[in-house]
Design an enzyme around this catalytic site. Sequence first.
Site, PDB file in Angstrom:
ATOM      1  N   ASP A   1      62.815   2.230   8.218  1.00 26.18           N
ATOM      2  CA  ASP A   1      61.511   3.288   8.252  1.00 26.18           C
ATOM      3  C   ASP A   1      62.645   4.679   7.642  1.00 26.18           C
ATOM      4  O   ASP A   1      63.147   5.311   8.506  1.00 26.18           O
ATOM      5  CB  ASP A   1      61.116   3.435   9.488  1.00 26.18           C
ATOM      6  CG  ASP A   1      59.734   4.223   9.482  1.00 26.18           C
ATOM      7  OD1 ASP A   1      59.662   5.527   8.695  1.00 26.18           O
ATOM      8  OD2 ASP A   1      58.805   3.891  10.041  1.00 26.18           O
ATOM      9  N   HIS A   2      62.261   4.899   6.389  1.00 28.66           N
ATOM     10  CA  HIS A   2      63.029   6.046   5.774  1.00 28.66           C
ATOM     11  C   HIS A   2      62.799   7.307   6.857  1.00 28.66           C
ATOM     12  O   HIS A   2      63.712   8.204   6.662  1.00 28.66           O
ATOM     13  CB  HIS A   2      63.153   6.048   4.491  1.00 28.66           C
ATOM     14  CG  HIS A   2      61.965   6.927   3.899  1.00 28.66           C
ATOM     15  ND1 HIS A   2      60.379   6.234   3.867  1.00 28.66           N
ATOM     16  CD2 HIS A   2      61.669   8.096   3.541  1.00 28.66           C
ATOM     17  CE1 HIS A   2      59.613   7.057   3.230  1.00 28.66           C
ATOM     18  NE2 HIS A   2      60.440   8.176   3.147  1.00 28.66           N
TER      19      HIS A   2
ATOM     20  N   HIS B   1      55.782   5.327   9.746  1.00 29.76           N
ATOM     21  CA  HIS B   1      56.322   6.668   9.652  1.00 29.76           C
ATOM     22  C   HIS B   1      55.834   7.624  10.829  1.00 29.76           C
ATOM     23  O   HIS B   1      56.405   8.222  11.460  1.00 29.76           O
ATOM     24  CB  HIS B   1      56.166   7.452   8.076  1.00 29.76           C
ATOM     25  CG  HIS B   1      56.850   6.859   7.078  1.00 29.76           C
ATOM     26  ND1 HIS B   1      57.810   5.492   7.271  1.00 29.76           N
ATOM     27  CD2 HIS B   1      56.286   6.624   5.990  1.00 29.76           C
ATOM     28  CE1 HIS B   1      58.167   5.298   6.165  1.00 29.76           C
ATOM     29  NE2 HIS B   1      57.077   5.667   5.035  1.00 29.76           N
TER      30      HIS B   1
HETATM   31  C1  BG6 Z   1      56.377   5.783   1.520  1.00 33.10           C
HETATM   32  C2  BG6 Z   1      54.790   5.599   1.357  1.00 33.10           C
HETATM   33  O1  BG6 Z   1      56.922   4.825   2.446  1.00 33.10           O
HETATM   34  O2  BG6 Z   1      56.492   7.238   2.009  1.00 33.10           O
HETATM   35  C3  BG6 Z   1      54.648   6.436   0.081  1.00 33.10           C
HETATM   36  O3  BG6 Z   1      54.811   4.322   0.749  1.00 33.10           O
HETATM   37  C4  BG6 Z   1      54.921   8.143   0.457  1.00 33.10           C
HETATM   38  O4  BG6 Z   1      53.192   6.453  -0.007  1.00 33.10           O
HETATM   39  C5  BG6 Z   1      56.191   8.147   0.973  1.00 33.10           C
HETATM   40  O5  BG6 Z   1      54.534   8.695  -0.584  1.00 33.10           O
HETATM   41  C6  BG6 Z   1      56.520   9.555   1.574  1.00 33.10           C
HETATM   42  O6  BG6 Z   1      57.799   9.711   1.976  1.00 33.10           O
HETATM   43  P1  BG6 Z   1      58.551  11.311   1.961  1.00 33.10           P
HETATM   44  O7  BG6 Z   1      60.032  10.788   2.229  1.00 33.10           O
HETATM   45  O8  BG6 Z   1      58.144  11.584   0.560  1.00 33.10           O
HETATM   46  O9  BG6 Z   1      57.725  12.055   2.909  1.00 33.10           O
END
Ligand code: BG6
Length: 494
Positions: free
Chosen positions: A179-180, A242
């Site tokens: 989960d980045h 997230h």
């Molecule tokens: C991804 C989603 O996991 O996270 C995207 O699939 C979203 O739809 C993105 O735009 C948001 O990541 P960050 O790091 O740009 O907030």
Amino acid sequence: MKAENNCIVIFGASGDLTHRKLIPALYNLYKIGRLTENFSVLGVARSELNDETFREKMRNALIEHEKANGAMLDKFCSHLYYQAVNTSDARDYGKLVPRIDELHDKYQTCGNTLYYMSTPPSLYGVIPECLAAHGLNTEEYGWKRIIVEKPFGYDLKTAHALDIQIHRFFEEHQIYRIDHYLGKETVQNLLVLRFSNGLFEPLWNRNYIEYVEITGAESIGVEDRGGYYDGSGAMRDMFQNHLLQVLAMVAMEPPAIINANSMRDEVAKVLHCLHPLNQEDLKNNLVLGQYVKAEINGETVAGYLQEKGVPEDSNTETYMALRCEIDNWRWAGVPFYVRTGKRLPVRVTEVVIHFKTTPHPVFSKSAPENKLIIRIQPDEGISMRFGLKKPGAGFESKEVSMDFRYADLASPSLLTAYERLLLDAMKGDATLFARTDAVHACWKFVQPILDYKAERGRVYEYEAGTWGPTEADKLIAKAGRVWRKPSGAMKKKV
Ligand code: BG6
Ligand code: NDP
């Protein structure tokens, strides 16, 4: 600390994530000396590429995304290899065996192998089985770890089935569910802020906190991912993973020690305490929205239904706002308002802790509210808002702020989310990866919301470039509150 020598096998190597995030992350780790010279990347997909054409493709991506050049770029690309495989045919995985063996020999990687599944999610259960058919999952010679990209399942049932499927061939200690958001420096900073300061911890509970707001706003629409997004929606795309992870970081108990298991025990515990929402709760506490065409800065922006890959009668939500609660001693009765959406006015992810006001306002009709704003992105930082005397006669108070911007601390070696998580996986540190019980708890909480939406959830329209449907304002207004409307930058006061 450097990664251990290893061979990284990326499934889905011809796809978007590989060239936009994974290869740039590996390149940057290599550039700052976090990878040894003894690493190799084997790209795998169905496309008929070879080592040379794959290197060329990745080289162009690195030039485009990282402005890479010179000897460093050449050296990095020499570690890249490619093998075309029909990813859903177990027999074809036989081609991987000599390639991986050859790379282990060449780079003395002692059999250590990190698999990364960056393919359509329908293959997340298939790839482990195909690897196992050729003994590529066993740890007799070096470790074998497997990173699973999101989404982990489509709902509670499929997530559970996927877990069973992967566990047939890989043990939990080998599985890294990415989960980045957990790799973001400021999400981790939330823990340090809470658990290393005597100031906050005594206040961090229902006695002093009135409510918590968590916002994950994006100004972009679904871009060219309409096909994927329409089957997902804001709830599965951002909320289930997230934002619930961020909520867990805000609400979890301090672990006795910092290691993967004790941290993940606390995360799972708090997610299990999310108050289950029934149909009546959802009627009053959930708002879903979908953006419609509007003009932003003089330019017409397409509505969701006009986006490529989206059916013209789609009922998928691009916005959701939810009021939820946590059933435990620390948080009982404290509302957590969580919202996320595409095509909102700005890109911002933040947590706002609203503290209770003084019991009796002495200086003005209403006492100023104390807020702690934790800005996760962009312009990462922390802002404490409180009341001070307005200069001049009388004792009128006004809101002032003490701001800290994370950029002031940043050193050139600050890692991006994918860099941090890839490095951790190569070091065998699973602290920032979601464990099976936490993923399960998230789905368990989200499943009734998905069911409610499928049966009777109305999706309201909102104009692109606005803060979502007016119903979301009414949701929070029931308690006499308003959503914070953050600007793009921390330093500009709003
Ligand atoms: C991804 C989603 O996991 O996270 C995207 O699939 C979203 O739809 C993105 O735009 C948001 O990541 P960050 O790091 O740009 O907030
Ligand atoms: P792409 O569609 O761009 O790439 C998919 C990759 O899988 C391609 O390399 C494709 O190559 C390969 N593939 C292998 N087998 C199949 C098959 N049977 N059908 C289709 N493709 C196949 O996807 P992304 O790179 O964007 O995403 C990969 C995964 O990562 C997805 O699960 C996505 O949800 C997740 N993700 C992506 C993010 C992003 O920003 N892109 C962000 C967060 C998660 P080939 O056709 O040559 O086999």
